[in-house]
Design a protein around this motif. Structure first.
Motif, PDB file in Angstrom:
ATOM      1  N   GLY A 147       1.345  -7.882  19.107  1.00 41.77           N
ATOM      2  CA  GLY A 147       0.306  -8.580  19.856  1.00 41.77           C
ATOM      3  C   GLY A 147      -0.216  -7.681  20.945  1.00 41.77           C
ATOM      4  N   SER A 197       7.599   2.749  23.330  1.00 41.49           N
ATOM      5  CA  SER A 197       7.114   3.769  24.270  1.00 41.49           C
ATOM      6  C   SER A 197       8.052   3.956  25.456  1.00 41.49           C
ATOM      7  CB  SER A 197       5.736   3.373  24.818  1.00 41.49           C
ATOM      8  OG  SER A 197       4.817   3.190  23.791  1.00 41.49           O
ATOM      9  N   VAL A 198       8.674   2.872  25.907  1.00 42.15           N
ATOM     10  CA  VAL A 198       9.533   2.932  27.095  1.00 42.15           C
ATOM     11  C   VAL A 198      10.858   2.226  26.809  1.00 42.15           C
ATOM     12  CG1 VAL A 198       7.563   2.954  28.689  1.00 42.15           C
ATOM     13  CG2 VAL A 198       8.592   0.783  28.048  1.00 42.15           C
ATOM     14  N   GLN A 235      -2.320  -6.107  37.953  1.00 45.85           N
ATOM     15  CA  GLN A 235      -2.468  -7.384  37.261  1.00 45.85           C
ATOM     16  C   GLN A 235      -2.124  -8.545  38.187  1.00 45.85           C
ATOM     17  OE1 GLN A 235      -3.558  -7.961  33.936  1.00 45.85           O
ATOM     18  NE2 GLN A 235      -4.253  -5.904  34.378  1.00 45.85           N
ATOM     19  N   HIS A 270       0.386  -0.906  36.710  1.00 43.44           N
ATOM     20  CA  HIS A 270      -0.231  -1.921  35.847  1.00 43.44           C
ATOM     21  C   HIS A 270       0.127  -3.325  36.329  1.00 43.44           C
ATOM     22  CE1 HIS A 270      -1.580  -3.861  32.144  1.00 43.44           C
ATOM     23  NE2 HIS A 270      -0.427  -4.500  32.130  1.00 43.44           N
ATOM     24  N   GLU A 271       1.436  -3.543  36.574  1.00 42.39           N
ATOM     25  CA  GLU A 271       1.891  -4.880  36.982  1.00 42.39           C
ATOM     26  C   GLU A 271       1.338  -5.247  38.362  1.00 42.39           C
ATOM     27  OE1 GLU A 271       3.305  -6.996  35.096  1.00 42.39           O
ATOM     28  OE2 GLU A 271       3.605  -5.606  33.449  1.00 42.39           O
ATOM     29  N   TYR A 279      -4.131   1.610  28.689  1.00 40.99           N
ATOM     30  CA  TYR A 279      -2.806   1.390  29.304  1.00 40.99           C
ATOM     31  C   TYR A 279      -1.683   1.761  28.328  1.00 40.99           C
ATOM     32  CZ  TYR A 279       1.342  -1.007  31.039  1.00 40.99           C
ATOM     33  OH  TYR A 279       2.623  -1.290  31.442  1.00 40.99           O
ATOM     34  N   GLU A 334      13.782   9.136  25.317  1.00 45.29           N
ATOM     35  CA  GLU A 334      12.624   8.549  26.004  1.00 45.29           C
ATOM     36  C   GLU A 334      11.488   9.571  26.075  1.00 45.29           C
ATOM     37  OE1 GLU A 334      12.408   5.459  26.582  1.00 45.29           O
ATOM     38  OE2 GLU A 334      14.486   5.148  25.999  1.00 45.29           O
ATOM     39  N   LEU A 367       3.743   4.032  35.914  1.00 44.21           N
ATOM     40  CA  LEU A 367       2.605   3.480  35.168  1.00 44.21           C
ATOM     41  C   LEU A 367       2.737   1.964  35.026  1.00 44.21           C
ATOM     42  CD1 LEU A 367       2.256   6.110  32.304  1.00 44.21           C
ATOM     43  CD2 LEU A 367       0.456   5.485  33.904  1.00 44.21           C
ATOM     44  N   ILE A 368       3.955   1.520  34.688  1.00 45.45           N
ATOM     45  CA  ILE A 368       4.187   0.069  34.536  1.00 45.45           C
ATOM     46  C   ILE A 368       4.036  -0.598  35.898  1.00 45.45           C
ATOM     47  CG2 ILE A 368       5.891  -1.684  33.864  1.00 45.45           C
ATOM     48  CD1 ILE A 368       7.038   0.493  31.941  1.00 45.45           C
ATOM     49  N   LEU A 416       4.369  -8.393  22.245  1.00 47.48           N
ATOM     50  CA  LEU A 416       4.041  -7.075  22.794  1.00 47.48           C
ATOM     51  C   LEU A 416       5.283  -6.248  23.057  1.00 47.48           C
ATOM     52  CD1 LEU A 416       1.189  -7.609  25.325  1.00 47.48           C
ATOM     53  CD2 LEU A 416       1.594  -5.466  24.188  1.00 47.48           C
ATOM     54  N   PRO A 458       4.588  -2.474  14.881  1.00 49.51           N
ATOM     55  CA  PRO A 458       5.602  -3.401  14.355  1.00 49.51           C
ATOM     56  C   PRO A 458       4.975  -4.576  13.603  1.00 49.51           C
ATOM     57  CG  PRO A 458       5.398  -3.638  16.731  1.00 49.51           C
ATOM     58  CD  PRO A 458       4.435  -2.575  16.324  1.00 49.51           C
ATOM     59  N   LEU A 484       1.173   4.949  28.380  1.00 54.31           N
ATOM     60  CA  LEU A 484       2.638   4.867  28.246  1.00 54.31           C
ATOM     61  C   LEU A 484       3.155   5.871  27.218  1.00 54.31           C
ATOM     62  CD1 LEU A 484       3.388   1.021  28.350  1.00 54.31           C
ATOM     63  CD2 LEU A 484       3.592   2.679  30.185  1.00 54.31           C
ATOM     64  N   LYS A 485       2.243   6.351  26.360  1.00 58.69           N
ATOM     65  CA  LYS A 485       2.609   7.393  25.387  1.00 58.69           C
ATOM     66  C   LYS A 485       2.308   8.779  25.939  1.00 58.69           C
ATOM     67  CE  LYS A 485       4.011   5.197  21.604  1.00 58.69           C
ATOM     68  NZ  LYS A 485       5.350   5.396  21.060  1.00 58.69           N
ATOM     69  N   GLU A 496       4.857 -11.392  27.303  1.00 58.06           N
ATOM     70  CA  GLU A 496       4.949 -10.207  26.451  1.00 58.06           C
ATOM     71  C   GLU A 496       5.808 -10.490  25.221  1.00 58.06           C
ATOM     72  OE1 GLU A 496       6.161  -7.195  29.173  1.00 58.06           O
ATOM     73  OE2 GLU A 496       4.115  -6.812  29.809  1.00 58.06           O
ATOM     74  N   ILE A 555       6.132  -3.272  20.823  1.00 62.37           N
ATOM     75  CA  ILE A 555       5.179  -2.159  21.004  1.00 62.37           C
ATOM     76  C   ILE A 555       5.552  -1.398  22.278  1.00 62.37           C
ATOM     77  CG2 ILE A 555       2.758  -1.607  21.523  1.00 62.37           C
ATOM     78  CD1 ILE A 555       1.986  -3.962  19.682  1.00 62.37           C
ATOM     79  N   LEU A 556       5.842  -2.154  23.344  1.00 59.36           N
ATOM     80  CA  LEU A 556       6.206  -1.512  24.617  1.00 59.36           C
ATOM     81  C   LEU A 556       7.508  -0.729  24.480  1.00 59.36           C
ATOM     82  CD1 LEU A 556       5.325  -4.446  27.033  1.00 59.36           C
ATOM     83  CD2 LEU A 556       4.160  -2.253  26.915  1.00 59.36           C
ATOM     84  N   LYS A 613       9.502   9.930  22.695  1.00 57.91           N
ATOM     85  CA  LYS A 613       8.911   8.740  22.056  1.00 57.91           C
ATOM     86  C   LYS A 613       7.404   8.875  21.864  1.00 57.91           C
ATOM     87  CE  LYS A 613      12.041   4.873  22.854  1.00 57.91           C
ATOM     88  NZ  LYS A 613      12.267   3.589  23.542  1.00 57.91           N
ATOM     89  N   ARG A 657       6.663   6.931  33.568  1.00 53.47           N
ATOM     90  CA  ARG A 657       6.354   5.663  32.885  1.00 53.47           C
ATOM     91  C   ARG A 657       6.641   4.443  33.767  1.00 53.47           C
ATOM     92  NH1 ARG A 657       8.863   7.625  27.127  1.00 53.47           N
ATOM     93  NH2 ARG A 657       7.177   9.033  26.648  1.00 53.47           N
TER      94      ARG A 657
END
Lengths: 298, 404
Positions: free
Chosen positions: A83, B216-217, B14, B10-11, A96, A69, B6-7, B209, A79, A100-101, B204, B212-213, A72, B3
């Motif tokens: 989206g 990273s996590v 939102q 964000h959540e 955002y 982790e 961060l999520i 998505l 991919p 996360l990176k 997602e 992609i997520l 990463k 992380r």
């Protein structure tokens, strides 16, 4: 140190073996093409590299270590199925996903502005993702993939949905990234892009490696003993030629096993034929793909 | 920054920024405020006038001359029904009634009015009843006996504890108000919080998505951040509602009068409400994760989730039956059944109380379901989160869960 080292990985889904004893490596500072027909196991291989899917056996080493982790953020991944948050603005989406990176928010915003400017998208930074065209969304996704300056970049069908202008922008950026010493894995069905960008390739089919190595070496290996000529005058009889294939702008001469292209050229010059073009015929990657994949599916 | 944090941020941002969330947060207190305003207005309009209302009567039986003032009502005697009808037509009186000659043997009273009504007003019925009984009994029994006939009993129930001392909580309608309000809040916030989580995860997946997520996590970080972020937003929503209750009750007390003073909060209700919100939310959160994993779209996920969220509001459908038969074993089952437990326990706390063993069983079952659900949801997420466009069949899901 290799950017990627995949060693004897196996992955099965219920009764189907998706990847079977696959091994390869990707060096720093190279563009590596991962190609193969649909369902060959490319996406599963990439997902195993990204630690999204665990292999049943075998090892995957990324940038000298087993992917964790914490590491990463050294990877950028675009991919095939991708989206974005449709309701978020372009800038908020980039910041955002960059955070996360491991990127700092302000730095991410600054870098996003640079990349948006480079791709001609700066004026769209305040728009919601849902307001963008598909191609624009692709560019934003590419920016998100590289914004954190990853050492290894994995791109699955990065050119799909892009117009020729955006394709050229993306290709230039990829060449720049290779120049910066990044390792890039490019998975695509567009063989012309692979021929143009990749240094080495791996073609997999049915989960196995069927072609692996430098692009020029592979093409040389599959070269047929024939030459292509464009000329003025009458060709007549040429010793060592077993077949003439006439095309619109050139003629392909298929040579006997022991005849060399030099011997043919010598005969043509001696016969006083005006030669506009003379080249040893090598198969295009597309022809190789069809040939190898087609053989495996017979 | 971490992380998960961060999520979470964000959540949370939102969720609280959603128009639906803002509306849902401010509308219930506004509705309550509006209801209080309407109640004030209606009570102002229907305030009994200081002027006495005249009700005529024709005494054919004889002997009904005294006690003609009953509260705000004045009984005016007429010799004939024709005279009384004329007075009613002339609006000299509001209505009139006739005491027939054989009233003592039949008890029949005929009432005449120009108003169309479902049943006679309770105040009028009581006044006529007292007028009749006072006249019948006057001089024959003591005054206090007349009063007892008119108001036979004033039943006051005192609840004792198991040790025989007066219980601090005495029950009654006032005891049920807060649990019902808390139950509604729980049902709404649980339903919406889990819906937001499901919607977020399913969107997602639908918007491609997830991969992609996940580059990273980890799935654990993603789900933990989401559950915490959306759950915190839900908790804040409940906190805002709870914070508005005391000022609204104070405001309501001016129009609802003494009833507000009857309101009691059952002991342990607030701490149990918080505990059941947290446990209930976690249960629906793991359920939402599992449903989002196997759904191909947000809409499909919401349809699947409604099978479970219906149980949250189910206790309100049968609340009148629960009030009639508060000690039915069926309610014990619904208090332990994890999907209905949060709201059911709140309602029963207001009605009859919930024995400690039932509370312990209910909480234990919830905790076990959360742990089991988490393991199943994690398996489903790993197996199906990157499967697009095709929903796995029930049999396939079961096979995958069994094989791990």
């Amino acid at each position: 140190m290799s950017a990627v080292e995949v060693s004897h990985v196996v992955k099965s889904y219920r009764n189907k073996v998706a990847v079977d004893d696959l091994s390869f490596f990707v060096s720093q500072n190279e563009v590596f093409g991962l190609i193969g027909p649909n369902g060959a196991g490319k996406t599963t291989t990439i997902r195993m590299m990204m630690d999204i899917v665990k292999p049943d056996s075998g090892t995957v080493t990324i940038l000298g270590e087993k992917l964790s982790e914490a590491s990463k953020h050294r990877l950028g991944y675009l991919p095939e199925e991708r989206g974005l948050y449709r309701k978020l603005t372009v800038m908020d989406s980039i910041v955002y996903l960059a955070s996360l990176k491991g990127m700092d928010g302000r730095l991410a915003e600054q870098r996003a502005n640079e990349l948006l400017s480079e791709t001609g998208m700066l004026s769209h930074s305040g728009k919601r993702i849902e307001e963008l065209s598909k191609g624009m969304g692709q560019i934003i996704q590419f920016i998100i993939t590289i914004i954190h300056n990853p050492e290894l970049i994995v791109l699955d069908e990065p050119f799909s949905g892009l117009d020729p202008v955006n394709t050229e922008i993306l290709k230039k950026m990829l060449i720049n990234l290779r120049g910066q010493g990044k390792a890039i894995i490019l998975s695509t069905h567009q063989m012309n892009q692979v021929e143009e960008l990749c240094d080495r390739i791996l073609m997999i089919d049915g989960g196995h490696a069927v072609l692996y190595g430098g692009l020029s070496e592979i093409k040389a290996k599959y070269r047929s003993n024939s030459v292509i000529i464009d000329f003025d005058g009458e060709l007549g009889q040429i010793a060592g030629v077993i077949e003439k294939r006439t095309n619109k702008n050139y003629v392909e001469l298929v040579l006997e096993e022991n005849t060399t292209p030099g011997q043919v050229l010598e005969q043509l010059v001696t016969a006083g034929i005006v030669i506009n073009r003379f080249e040893v015929a090598t198969p295009s990657l597309n022809e190789l793909f069809v040939k190898v994949a087609g053989k495996n599916h017979e | 920054m971490n992380r998960v944090l961060l999520i979470f941020k964000h959540e949370f941002r939102q969720t609280v920024g959603r128009t639906g969330f803002i509306i849902l947060t401010i509308v219930p207190p506004l509705i309550a405020l509006l209801a209080i305003g309407v109640s004030h207005t209606i009570s102002g309009i229907s305030e009994p006038s200081a002027e006495a209302t005249g009700i005529g009567y024709v005494d054919e039986a004889g002997g009904f001359e005294q006690f003609t003032t009953q509260g705000n009502l004045n009984f005016v005697s007429f010799d004939t029904t024709e005279a009384a009808t004329q007075a009613l037509v002339n609006k000299d009186i509001e209505e009139y009634f006739v005491i027939p000659e054989d009233f003592v043997s039949t008890g029949l009273i005929r009432r005449y009015t120009t108003q169309r009504e479902l049943t006679p007003p309770a105040a009028t019925t009581t006044a006529i009843k007292n007028f009749i009984s006072s006249n019948l009994l006057s001089g024959k029994v003591p005054e206090t006996t007349v009063t007892r006939v008119e108001e036979p009993l004033n039943l006051v129930t005192i609840t004792l504890t198991a040790t025989g001392v007066v219980a601090p909580e005495q029950g009654g309608p006032g005891n049920l108000i807060i649990p019902i309000i808390v139950g509604i809040m729980l049902a709404v916030s649980l339903t919406f919080s889990s819906a937001y989580l499901l919607q977020g995860l399913a969107a997602e997946k639908e918007n491609r998505l997830m991969e992609i997520l996940l580059s990273s996590v980890s799935t654990r970080q993603l789900v933990t951040g989401k559950v915490m972020g959306i759950g915190s937003a839900g908790l804040i929503q409940v906190a805002i509602w709870v914070a508005t209750v005391p000022p609204l009750l104070r405001l309501a007390s001016s129009s609802l009068g003494g009833f507000i003073s009857m309101i009691q909060i059952p002991p342990g209700l607030i701490s149990l409400a918080i505990l059941y919100f947290v446990l209930g939310y976690l249960l629906f959160a793991v359920l939402s994760v599992g449903i989002a994993a196997v759904s191909t779209s947000v809409r499909e996920g919401q349809t699947l989730a409604s099978i479970f969220t219906l149980w949250v509001i189910a206790p309100f459908w049968i609340i009148s039956v629960i009030m009639l038969v508060p000690n039915s074993p069926a309610w014990v089952v619904l208090s332990i059944f994890p999907f209905s437990a949060p709201v059911m326990v709140m309602l029963r706390l207001g009605l009859t109380g919930v024995p400690t063993w039932q509370l312990a069983a209910s909480i234990a079952v919830l905790v076990l379901c959360i742990i089991g659900g988490l393991m199943l949801a994690a398996k489903l997420l790993r197996a199906y989160v990157l499967m697009y466009g095709k929903r796995p069949g029930f049999g396939e899901i079961i096979r995958n869960l069994k094989s791990g």
